[in-house]
Design a protein around this motif. Structure first.
Motif, short mmCIF file in Angstrom:
data_model
loop_
_atom_site.label_atom_id
_atom_site.label_comp_id
_atom_site.label_asym_id
_atom_site.label_seq_id
_atom_site.Cartn_x
_atom_site.Cartn_y
_atom_site.Cartn_z
N LEU A 214 0.49 -1.09 -0.11
CA LEU A 214 -0.05 0.06 -0.41
C LEU A 214 1.44 1.65 0.37
N THR A 215 0.42 2.37 -0.69
CA THR A 215 0.63 3.98 -0.57
C THR A 215 0.38 4.48 0.79
N THR A 216 0.87 4.49 1.55
CA THR A 216 0.43 5.30 2.10
C THR A 216 1.25 7.07 2.69
N ALA A 217 0.82 7.81 3.07
CA ALA A 217 1.12 9.10 4.03
C ALA A 217 0.09 9.48 4.74
N SER A 218 1.10 10.53 5.99
CA SER A 218 0.49 11.35 7.11
C SER A 218 -0.25 12.00 6.79
N PRO A 219 -1.29 12.68 6.96
CA PRO A 219 -2.83 13.96 6.89
C PRO A 219 -0.96 14.60 7.25
N ALA A 220 -0.55 15.28 8.14
CA ALA A 220 0.76 16.28 8.15
C ALA A 220 1.15 16.48 6.56
N TYR A 221 2.03 15.34 6.56
CA TYR A 221 2.41 15.37 4.57
C TYR A 221 1.30 15.96 4.15
N LEU A 222 0.46 14.94 3.87
CA LEU A 222 -0.74 15.62 2.53
C LEU A 222 -0.83 16.76 2.87
N ARG A 223 -0.68 17.62 4.00
CA ARG A 223 -1.76 19.24 3.97
C ARG A 223 0.05 20.16 3.79
N LYS A 224 0.34 20.09 4.34
CA LYS A 224 1.39 21.17 3.20
C LYS A 224 2.02 20.71 1.67
N HIS A 225 1.82 19.27 1.21
CA HIS A 225 2.58 18.82 0.30
C HIS A 225 1.13 18.44 -0.87
N GLY A 226 0.30 18.39 -0.43
CA GLY A 226 -1.00 17.82 -1.58
C GLY A 226 -1.17 16.07 -1.35
N VAL A 227 -2.05 16.41 -1.97
CA VAL A 227 -2.69 14.38 -2.16
C VAL A 227 -1.86 14.35 -3.86
N PRO A 228 -1.21 13.13 -4.10
CA PRO A 228 -1.27 13.21 -5.19
C PRO A 228 -2.34 12.16 -6.28
N GLU A 229 -2.69 12.55 -7.14
CA GLU A 229 -3.66 12.04 -7.97
C GLU A 229 -3.07 10.46 -8.98
N HIS A 230 -2.02 10.89 -9.34
CA HIS A 230 -2.35 10.00 -10.16
C HIS A 230 -0.44 9.22 -9.67
N PRO A 231 0.45 7.96 -10.07
CA PRO A 231 1.60 8.26 -9.48
C PRO A 231 2.95 8.54 -9.79
N SER A 232 2.42 9.35 -11.68
CA SER A 232 3.17 10.55 -11.87
C SER A 232 3.54 11.52 -10.56
N ASP A 233 2.69 11.58 -10.13
CA ASP A 233 2.52 13.13 -9.14
C ASP A 233 3.84 12.56 -8.42
N LEU A 234 4.05 11.19 -7.95
CA LEU A 234 5.25 11.12 -7.06
C LEU A 234 6.60 11.33 -7.52
N GLU A 235 6.50 11.12 -9.10
CA GLU A 235 8.25 11.57 -9.56
C GLU A 235 8.95 12.75 -9.54
N ASN A 236 8.08 13.51 -9.19
CA ASN A 236 8.73 15.34 -9.34
C ASN A 236 8.04 16.19 -8.59
N ASP A 237 7.05 15.94 -7.74
CA ASP A 237 5.56 16.79 -6.68
C ASP A 237 5.65 16.20 -5.73
N HIS A 238 6.66 14.72 -5.49
CA HIS A 238 6.59 14.89 -4.17
C HIS A 238 7.35 14.63 -3.27
N LEU A 239 7.61 13.63 -1.76
CA LEU A 239 8.57 13.51 -1.46
C LEU A 239 8.23 11.90 -1.12
N LEU A 240 9.32 10.79 -1.25
CA LEU A 240 9.66 9.24 -1.18
C LEU A 240 9.78 9.19 0.00
N ILE A 241 10.33 8.17 0.84
CA ILE A 241 10.45 7.60 2.10
C ILE A 241 10.85 5.90 1.25
#
Length: 302
Positions: A164-191
Motif C-alpha cells: 500500500l502507498t500511504t502518507a500522514s495527514p500532516a504530509y498531505l496538508r503540506k504537499h497535497g494529495v497525489p492523483e496519479h503515480p506520475s505525481d510521485l516522480e517530481n511533486d512529492h518526497l518519498l521515503i
C-alpha cells in the motif's frame, strides 16, 4: 536378511534365554526368530549360540558379539525414542532471522501460542533486513520478503504481502494529495527503502489495467529498516510504499492515509529459507509449519 532385525533377534534370545520368549518379546513368529539368528550366523560365519532342547547359551564368539551389539541396540532404541518424542515435544535452541516489522508486528505478538505449544524450545530471533549466511552465522532459518535468488538454498513460500502507498495527514496538508503515480516522480518526497550492503533502492511500481508506472522519485530520507520507515511516515517525512499489514492499524486510527487506491502494486512473496538438509530438524519443521498457520490466520497465507 534384515541385519539389524537379526541382531535384535539374537540379543533378545540371549537376554530371554529362549527362542520362544524372544519371539514373544519381538512379536514375531518363533520360526522367524530362528531363521534370523541362523542367517546372522551364516553372515558372520561363526556359531553364536549353543542350542539344546532345554536351554540356549552363547558360544565364546556369541558372548563377544553380544557385548558389542547389545550396546548398539540400546543406543538405537534410545535415539528412536528420543526422535519420536521430539516429534510431539521438540526441544533445544532455534535460531531464526527476520525483518524488523515481520518480527515486531507479526511473529513476536503471536509467540505466546507457539511457546504454549512447544514449551521446551528456546528461540533466538535476529532482527535485521541484511543478508544472512545461514551456515556461517549458524542460523537455522530466515524469514524474508521478496524473490529468493540463491539456488543453494531452499525457500518455502508461506504467504504474500500486498503493498500500500500511504502518507500522514500532516504530509498531505503540506504537499497535497497525489492523483496519479506520475505525481510521485517530481511533486512529492518519498521515503525510500534501500538494501544494506548494496545500497540499492526499491522503486515503486503501480499498475492500472494495462498501464504500469515505474517511480523512483525524490527522497529526503532513505532507510534500510522497515520499522524506521514506518516511524518516518508517521512523522510526515514522505510518502511510503510498504506491506499493507504494517500500515493498516495506522490507517484505521487515522495516522496514515491510503493513496492512489485505484492503482495496484505486485505483492511481495514471503518465504522461509533454510540450507539444504535431507534431515531437517524437528525444531525447524514445527516453526515452519507454525508460520504457515500464522500467515493464514493473518490473511497473508494461501
Amino acid at each position: 536378511m534384515d541385519q539389524f532385525l537379526a541382531v535384535r533377534a539374537f540379543t533378545a534370545v540371549v537376554e530371554t534365554g529362549s527362542f520362544v520368549k524372544a519371539a514373544n518379546a519381538l512379536e514375531l513368529p518363533r520360526n522367524t526368530v530362528t531363521k534370523l539368528v541362523q542367517a546372522l550366523e551364516a553372515h558372520l560365519r561363526v556359531k553364536l549360540l549353543n542350542r539344546t532342547t532345554r536351554r540356549v547359551s552363547t558360544t565364546n564368539d556369541g558372548t563377544a558379539y553380544y557385548e558389542r551389539m547389545a550396546r548398539l541396540v540400546d543406543e538405537w532404541q534410545e535415539v528412536d525414542l528420543a526422535i519420536g518424542s521430539a516429534q510431539s515435544n521438540p526441544r533445544g535452541k532455534l535460531r531464526v532471522d527476520m525483518g524488523a516489522t515481520i518480527a515486531t508486528m507479526l511473529v513476536i505478538p503471536a509467540l505466546p501460542e507457539f511457546q504454549q505449544r512447544y514449551p521446551d524450545l528456546q528461540i533466538d530471533i535476529g532482527v535485521s533486513d541484511r543478508p544472512v549466511d545461514l551456515l556461517g552465522d549458524r542460523v537455522d532459518c530466515v524469514v524474508r520478503g521478496g524473490i529468493i535468488t540463491d539456488p543453494s538454498l531452499i525457500a518455502r513460500q508461506i504467504g504474500v504481502m500486498p503493498l500500500l502507498t500511504t502518507a500522514s495527514p500532516a504530509y498531505l496538508r503540506k504537499h497535497g494529495v497525489p492523483e496519479h503515480p506520475s505525481d510521485l516522480e517530481n511533486d512529492h518526497l518519498l521515503i525510500r527503502y534501500f538494501f544494506a550492503g548494496s545500497g540499492r533502492k526499491l522503486p515503486i511500481e503501480l499498475t492500472q489495467g494495462n498501464e504500469r508506472i515505474h517511480v523512483n522519485g525524490r527522497h529526503f530520507l532513505g532507510i534500510n529498516d522497515t520499522n524506521a520507515m514506518l516511524a518516518a511516515a508517521l512523522a510526515g517525512l514522505g510518502i511510503m510504499h510498504s506491506p499493507g499489514f504494517m500500515v493498516k492499524p495506522h490507517i484505521a486510527s487515522g495516522l496514515l492515509v491510503p493513496l492512489l487506491s485505484d492503482w495496484k502494486a505486485d505483492s511481495i512473496p514471503l518465504s522461509i529459507v533454510y540450507a539444504p538438509n535431507r534431515h531437517l530438524s524437528t525444531r525447524v519443521r514445527v516453526f515452519v509449519d507454525w508460520m504457515v498457520e500464522l500467515m493464514r490466520e493473518r490473511g497473508l497465507g494461501f
